[in-house]
Scaffold this motif. Structure first.
Motif, short mmCIF file in Angstrom:
data_model
loop_
_atom_site.label_atom_id
_atom_site.label_comp_id
_atom_site.label_asym_id
_atom_site.label_seq_id
_atom_site.Cartn_x
_atom_site.Cartn_y
_atom_site.Cartn_z
N GLU A 15 13.37 11.19 -44.08
CA GLU A 15 13.14 10.71 -42.72
C GLU A 15 12.21 9.50 -42.67
OE1 GLU A 15 12.32 14.59 -41.21
OE2 GLU A 15 14.11 14.57 -39.96
N PRO A 16 11.09 9.51 -43.41
CA PRO A 16 10.26 8.30 -43.37
C PRO A 16 10.96 7.05 -43.90
CG PRO A 16 9.31 9.97 -44.85
CD PRO A 16 10.39 10.62 -44.07
N LEU A 17 11.76 7.18 -44.95
CA LEU A 17 12.45 6.01 -45.49
C LEU A 17 13.52 5.52 -44.51
CD1 LEU A 17 12.81 6.93 -49.27
CD2 LEU A 17 11.23 5.30 -48.23
N ASP A 18 14.25 6.45 -43.90
CA ASP A 18 15.24 6.06 -42.89
C ASP A 18 14.56 5.38 -41.70
OD1 ASP A 18 17.24 7.08 -44.45
OD2 ASP A 18 17.51 8.92 -43.27
N ALA A 19 13.42 5.94 -41.30
CA ALA A 19 12.69 5.35 -40.17
C ALA A 19 12.18 3.96 -40.51
CB ALA A 19 11.53 6.26 -39.77
N ALA A 20 11.71 3.77 -41.75
CA ALA A 20 11.23 2.46 -42.16
C ALA A 20 12.35 1.43 -42.09
CB ALA A 20 10.66 2.53 -43.58
N THR A 21 13.53 1.81 -42.57
CA THR A 21 14.68 0.90 -42.50
C THR A 21 15.01 0.54 -41.06
OG1 THR A 21 15.58 1.84 -44.55
CG2 THR A 21 17.11 0.64 -43.13
N THR A 22 14.95 1.54 -40.18
CA THR A 22 15.28 1.32 -38.76
C THR A 22 14.30 0.37 -38.09
OG1 THR A 22 16.30 3.51 -38.59
CG2 THR A 22 15.61 2.46 -36.54
N VAL A 23 12.99 0.61 -38.27
CA VAL A 23 12.01 -0.23 -37.58
C VAL A 23 11.96 -1.63 -38.18
CG1 VAL A 23 10.62 1.72 -36.78
CG2 VAL A 23 10.07 0.64 -38.97
N GLN A 24 12.20 -1.75 -39.48
CA GLN A 24 12.23 -3.08 -40.08
C GLN A 24 13.43 -3.87 -39.57
OE1 GLN A 24 12.00 -2.17 -44.26
NE2 GLN A 24 9.77 -2.27 -44.29
N ALA A 25 14.57 -3.19 -39.35
CA ALA A 25 15.75 -3.87 -38.80
C ALA A 25 15.48 -4.38 -37.40
CB ALA A 25 16.95 -2.92 -38.81
N ARG A 26 14.54 -3.74 -36.69
CA ARG A 26 14.17 -4.21 -35.36
C ARG A 26 13.09 -5.29 -35.40
NH1 ARG A 26 14.19 1.58 -33.60
NH2 ARG A 26 11.91 1.49 -33.53
N GLY A 27 12.64 -5.63 -36.62
CA GLY A 27 11.68 -6.71 -36.78
C GLY A 27 10.25 -6.29 -36.93
N LEU A 28 9.98 -4.99 -37.07
CA LEU A 28 8.60 -4.54 -37.22
C LEU A 28 8.05 -5.01 -38.57
CD1 LEU A 28 6.30 -2.82 -35.94
CD2 LEU A 28 7.11 -0.94 -37.35
N ALA A 29 6.90 -5.67 -38.54
CA ALA A 29 6.31 -6.24 -39.75
C ALA A 29 5.43 -5.21 -40.43
CB ALA A 29 5.52 -7.50 -39.40
N VAL A 30 6.02 -4.36 -41.24
CA VAL A 30 5.28 -3.34 -41.98
C VAL A 30 6.04 -3.01 -43.25
CG1 VAL A 30 6.37 -1.37 -40.81
CG2 VAL A 30 4.09 -1.10 -41.79
N ASN A 31 5.33 -2.78 -44.33
CA ASN A 31 5.93 -2.33 -45.58
C ASN A 31 5.66 -0.84 -45.74
OD1 ASN A 31 6.63 -4.99 -46.20
ND2 ASN A 31 4.77 -5.34 -47.39
N VAL A 32 6.65 -0.11 -46.26
CA VAL A 32 6.51 1.32 -46.47
C VAL A 32 6.79 1.62 -47.94
CG1 VAL A 32 7.35 3.63 -45.88
CG2 VAL A 32 7.13 1.88 -44.10
N LEU A 33 5.89 2.36 -48.56
CA LEU A 33 6.04 2.78 -49.95
C LEU A 33 6.18 4.29 -49.98
CD1 LEU A 33 3.09 0.69 -51.48
CD2 LEU A 33 5.46 -0.03 -51.18
N GLY A 34 7.27 4.79 -50.56
CA GLY A 34 7.47 6.22 -50.73
C GLY A 34 7.20 6.61 -52.17
N LEU A 35 6.50 7.72 -52.38
CA LEU A 35 6.18 8.20 -53.72
C LEU A 35 6.56 9.66 -53.87
CD1 LEU A 35 2.61 6.89 -54.69
CD2 LEU A 35 4.79 6.17 -55.65
N VAL A 36 7.17 10.00 -55.02
CA VAL A 36 7.40 11.40 -55.38
C VAL A 36 6.94 11.59 -56.82
CG1 VAL A 36 9.08 13.25 -55.67
CG2 VAL A 36 9.41 11.58 -53.86
N PRO A 37 5.99 12.48 -57.09
CA PRO A 37 5.61 12.76 -58.48
C PRO A 37 6.68 13.60 -59.17
CG PRO A 37 3.93 13.50 -56.89
CD PRO A 37 5.18 13.25 -56.13
N ALA A 38 7.06 13.22 -60.37
CA ALA A 38 7.96 14.04 -61.17
C ALA A 38 7.19 15.26 -61.67
CB ALA A 38 8.51 13.24 -62.35
N PRO A 39 7.89 16.35 -62.01
CA PRO A 39 7.20 17.54 -62.52
C PRO A 39 6.28 17.19 -63.69
CG PRO A 39 9.50 18.03 -62.10
CD PRO A 39 9.35 16.55 -61.89
N GLY A 40 5.08 17.74 -63.66
CA GLY A 40 4.11 17.51 -64.72
C GLY A 40 3.24 16.29 -64.52
N CYS A 41 3.44 15.56 -63.43
CA CYS A 41 2.67 14.34 -63.20
C CYS A 41 1.24 14.66 -62.79
CB CYS A 41 3.35 13.50 -62.13
SG CYS A 41 2.45 12.01 -61.67
#
Length: 275
Positions: A57-83
């Motif tokens: 949902e956050p990544l989809d939302a980032a794509t949506t608001v950026q398409a509307r011209g919102l000037a913000v960068n979004v970084l998503g992180l997921v740790p792999a097992p054992g990280c």
């Protein structure tokens, strides 16, 4: 290279960041980074998930608001097992750059209801269980929690939020002992080891106001600040990147509104690996 990290990267369209030595010879010490970059030097929001699903949902939302011209960068992180998340974030700090805030999307809402987190329990270990003092909770917080969890009985609320039960530690076979949650304000018993410190999150900040407003607008419900059972270690790690870190979840519309609000907050001095 961790096969699970490669799978996550393929699933999310991200890149694998290695963490040498963080997970021994298994190679599992990896982070998966998914970037939604609108422009270099813009305000950046980081969202941490425990699983790929936490980031949908956050990544989809980032794509949506950026398409509307919102000037913000979004970084998503997921740790792999054992990280080792804290080591990984420290190693890749410059790659991630300066952040307006970091949000942990991996902590669930209580009973699926929208809320923001006030307190998170830590974890302690001891060779043998002893009685823990009851976690302090004021009358307003008690009433708010009781109303929020109206179908919970008093014993369950006490067991989860006031006086948690001891359980056999995962490494019991090697070292023996038991562990329990430790809420803020509860003294550490004699002979116990504090493995993860409890955490109190600030309220009434510009960050929490933006998030609360977004959840209210998206859900049409009042949004309380409540204690939440969960592991605060990831938030400890995020707060080493930026003190403006908290837990947040919501439907895609709530994320859109949150990103709009966060883009208006003052950004820290810019730095990143590209500069």
């Amino acid at each position: 290279m961790s096969p699970e990290a490669l799978r996550l990267a393929a699933e999310l369209g991200g890149a694998v960041l290695s963490v040498p030595g963080a997970a021994g010879a298994s190679g599992g010490g990896s982070l998966v980074l998914v970037e939604r970059i609108q422009g270099h030097g813009l305000s950046q929001v980081l969202v941490l998930g425990r699983t790929a699903e936490d980031l949908r949902e956050p990544l989809d939302a980032a794509t949506t608001v950026q398409a509307r011209g919102l000037a913000v960068n979004v970084l998503g992180l997921v740790p792999a097992p054992g990280c080792d998340l804290a080591s990984a974030l420290d190693l890749h700090r410059r790659r991630l750059g300066a952040l307006v805030c970091a949000l942990d999307a991996g902590l669930p809402w209580l009973d699926g209801k929208p809320m923001l987190v006030r307190r998170l329990p830590g974890r302690l270990a001891r060779a043998l269980p002893v009685a823990l003092e009851k976690a302090p909770m004021g009358p307003l917080e008690k009433a708010e929690l009781k109303g929020f969890l109206a179908d919970w009985d008093k014993a369950d609320r006490k067991r989860i939020f006031r006086r948690p039960e001891w359980r056999e530690a995962p490494d019991h076979g090697q070292h023996g002992g038991f562990e329990a949650d430790l809420w803020p304000g509860v003294p550490l018993p004699e002979g116990a080891e504090l493995r993860v410190p409890p955490l109190v999150l600030p309220e009434g900040t510009a960050l929490t106001n933006a998030l609360r407003t977004a959840l209210r607008a998206a859900t049409g419900q009042p949004i309380p600040f409540l204690p939440l059972p969960g592991d605060p270690a990831p938030l400890h790690a995020l707060r080493a990147l930026t003190p403006e870190a908290t837990a947040f979840r919501g439907p895609a519309r709530a994320w859109e509104l949150a990103f709009e609000g966060l883009s208006r907050l003052p950004a820290p001095p810019h730095f990143c690996a590209r500069c």
